[in-house]
Design a protein around this motif. Structure first.
Motif, mmCIF file in Angstrom:
data_model
loop_
_atom_site.group_PDB
_atom_site.id
_atom_site.type_symbol
_atom_site.label_atom_id
_atom_site.label_comp_id
_atom_site.label_asym_id
_atom_site.label_seq_id
_atom_site.Cartn_x
_atom_site.Cartn_y
_atom_site.Cartn_z
ATOM 1 N N LEU A 45 45.906 24.866 33.712
ATOM 2 C CA LEU A 45 44.552 25.071 34.216
ATOM 3 C C LEU A 45 43.789 23.753 34.249
ATOM 4 C CD1 LEU A 45 43.547 28.293 32.222
ATOM 5 C CD2 LEU A 45 44.532 28.152 34.515
ATOM 6 N N PHE A 46 42.737 23.707 35.082
ATOM 7 C CA PHE A 46 41.840 22.560 35.097
ATOM 8 C C PHE A 46 40.847 22.739 33.947
ATOM 9 C CE2 PHE A 46 43.284 22.892 39.513
ATOM 10 C CZ PHE A 46 43.697 21.583 39.742
ATOM 11 N N ASN A 73 38.975 28.409 38.105
ATOM 12 C CA ASN A 73 40.423 28.209 38.037
ATOM 13 C C ASN A 73 41.167 29.286 38.818
ATOM 14 O OD1 ASN A 73 41.829 26.029 36.284
ATOM 15 N ND2 ASN A 73 39.961 26.515 35.133
ATOM 16 N N VAL A 78 40.580 28.550 42.587
ATOM 17 C CA VAL A 78 40.699 27.179 43.072
ATOM 18 C C VAL A 78 41.550 27.136 44.346
ATOM 19 C CG1 VAL A 78 42.757 26.592 41.695
ATOM 20 C CG2 VAL A 78 41.137 24.811 42.339
ATOM 21 N N ALA A 119 37.719 26.440 30.789
ATOM 22 C CA ALA A 119 39.114 26.620 30.381
ATOM 23 C C ALA A 119 39.455 25.786 29.156
ATOM 24 C CB ALA A 119 40.048 26.253 31.531
ATOM 25 N N GLN A 173 44.650 31.228 28.043
ATOM 26 C CA GLN A 173 44.972 30.448 29.242
ATOM 27 C C GLN A 173 46.104 31.114 30.024
ATOM 28 O OE1 GLN A 173 45.227 26.056 28.901
ATOM 29 N NE2 GLN A 173 44.452 26.325 26.821
ATOM 30 N N GLU A 229 46.212 32.473 33.884
ATOM 31 C CA GLU A 229 47.282 32.147 34.847
ATOM 32 C C GLU A 229 47.854 33.425 35.467
ATOM 33 O OE1 GLU A 229 48.211 29.248 35.928
ATOM 34 O OE2 GLU A 229 48.426 27.758 34.347
ATOM 35 N N LYS A 265 45.368 34.923 37.859
ATOM 36 C CA LYS A 265 45.384 34.132 39.093
ATOM 37 C C LYS A 265 46.564 34.536 39.983
ATOM 38 C CE LYS A 265 45.508 29.280 40.591
ATOM 39 N NZ LYS A 265 45.552 27.879 40.106
#
Length: 505
Positions: A93-94, A102, A105, A142, A150, A154, A157
């Motif tokens: 992640l950023f 995130n 993005v 994040a 995290q 993910e 996402k």
């Protein structure tokens, strides 16, 4: 896709990097609505195969189909658009972006007036994380999230873009027991939604409790596919290593001598308190305890990486100055850290440079060091530890996890330490390499080296330690002999405070 067509299938896939054949002939068939384990020793080709599926590498040969259609990904963008997501052990992640940013993005929604539709991003992010059973504040950065959270982001996402294939590469290595259970619950939920999951892990208890099917690879080649309910752990190990690993913990009897390391009343405010213990010549002492108990923090302070407020550390009766790793090394101390990639290796440097990193001063002539001066020492340890590499100038980043761990061990063994700390020495490495590392540690103890081992794997602690020190909330709550160190005794001490004054030292 018909009912009989696999969700994804790879047949005879190969990949070479120059003269190195990372994959010779890899096969993998993934069905929709299933969780498929991919196992094998480090260097078996698992990571290379995953990178081909994820579009990071392009295969040299073989067939690759997705829902019955031939695919040929040339980059990760193409793989993601086709419905493939890879969740790595260390999320990508950023850190400075929010959870919502995130997740969206590269595909942010906009209002009809041209502005960023943050309300929609927040709403959909919260809906996604709630759906996974782990509601996370969409506005949270994040950077402050745990590894477990995290990974949830993910996964959220990946399902937000309609991923059909989700690959989890060693996802539980850095998680606590509760976090592992939560992740496995999410994995089963994704399976029940009809997605196909590939689960990569060296932890057989997780593989057998979670997965429907197990595919084994060895030396870049497909070995076998098994129904999890119809195969034993021993059979899987034999397929992985090509032999039966009869003794995973080859503990040899040693003569335990005089104290080498002495730690007295070590305290770091808010981290650990009044820690005292000794480690003797030829002895393996293990720190056991739950994640977050303070084991690694104590070890880092002993070696001088972290500060401490009071107390003392000595090697062979000589005081070790605080916050001074170089002084600790000169007195005969070595430290194999928990995170080999970030703390143990120079990833862009070669095997040779990494092995000789801690002894370069001794090898230099007239203040200069050349490859010819480094090569004999590096080759000696690379050979003794059986590091699998085609050349000593191979970058550490190109090695498998197990071979990276061997290089870190080689670096410290080259210093001929009197006392060696090994923090999670076998985390993330395969069963065959684990046996090799355990044999090496036992042999070191046999030569008189004093060892402090930190491990979250209770069988490893019980199998290798002469004494077990249980750490709870920054204090040693029990000291157990090898005979006293049962799973029940260790876990009781790890989860219960001792009466005041009874903490062992």
């Amino acid at each position: 896709m018909t009912d009989t067509t696999p969700l994804m299938q790879l047949t005879g896939v190969s990949k070479s990097f120059g003269a190195v054949k990372a994959l010779i002939s890899a096969d993998l068939t993934l069905e929709a609505g299933s969780i498929h384990a991919l196992v094998g020793e480090n260097g078996a080709g698992k990571s290379t195969l995953v990178k081909i599926i994820g579009g990071l590498y392009h295969r040299d040969d073989g067939e690759f189909t997705l829902e019955g259609q031939s695919v040929d990904f040339h980059n990760t963008k193409e793989a993601k658009e086709a419905g493939i997501a890879v969740i790595y052990q260390e999320p990508t992640l950023f850190p400075d972006l929010t959870v919502a940013e995130n997740i969206f993005v590269g595909r942010q929604p906009y209002t009809r007036f041209g502005g960023l539709d943050r309300a929609k991003m927040r709403r959909e992010t919260l809906e996604l994380t709630r759906r996974l059973g782990v509601p996370i504040d969409p506005e949270r950065e994040a950077r402050g999230l745990s590894i477990a959270d995290q990974q949830v982001v993910e996964i959220a996402k990946s399902i937000s873009v309609g991923a059909k294939v989700i690959i989890m590469d060693e996802p539980t290595a850095a998680l606590s027991g509760v976090e592992v259970d939560r992740l496995m619950g999410i994995a089963r939920q994704l399976r029940d939604e009809g997605r196909g999951l590939i689960f990569i892990s060296h932890r057989f208890d997780e593989v057998f409790s979670l997965c429907d099917t197990i595919t084994v690879m060895r030396d870049g080649t497909y070995i076998a596919t098994n129904k999890a309910a119809e195969v034993t752990e021993d059979a899987i190990i034999r397929q992985m290593v090509g032999r039966s690993v009869e003794n995973l913990f080859p503990k040899q009897e040693t003569t335990i001598g005089e104290p080498v390391l002495e730690v007295k009343n070590l305290t770091s405010a808010g981290v650990f308190d009044d820690v005292s213990f000794t480690v003797r010549s030829g002895e393996i002492v293990a720190f056991a305890g739950l994640v977050g108990a303070g084991r690694s923090e104590i070890a880092r302070a002993v070696f001088g990486v972290d500060r401490y407020d009071s107390g003392s550390v000595s090697i062979g009766g000589k005081a070790v100055p605080p916050k001074n790793p170089m002084a600790a090394m000169r007195l005969g101390m070595g430290f194999v850290p928990e995170d080999r990639r970030k703390q143990g290796l120079a990833m862009a440097a070669g095997v040779q440079q990494n092995i000789t990193l801690a002894i370069r001063e001794n090898l230099a002539k007239f203040g200069f060091i050349t490859s010819s001066l480094e090569e004999p020492a590096a080759r000696t340890w690379a050979s003794r530890l059986q590091v699998k590499t085609h050349a000593l100038d191979t970058e550490a980043s190109m090695l498998s996890g197990g071979n990276q761990q061997k290089v870190v061990l080689g670096k410290w063994l080259a210093t001929q330490p009197k006392f060696l700390i090994v923090d999670e020495p076998t985390r993330g490495i395969d069963v065959g390499t684990k046996s090799e590392v355990h044999r090496l540690l036992s042999e070191l103890a046999g030569t008189g080296v004093a060892l402090l081992m930190i491990s979250s794997e209770l069988p490893e602690v019980l199998g290798m330690a002469d004494r077990v020190l249980v750490v709870r909330e920054g204090r040693i709550t029990a000291e157990l002999s090898r005979e006293q160190a049962t799973p029940e005794n260790v876990m009781y001490a790890a989860t219960h405070a001792t009466e005041e004054g009874e903490a062992a030292a």
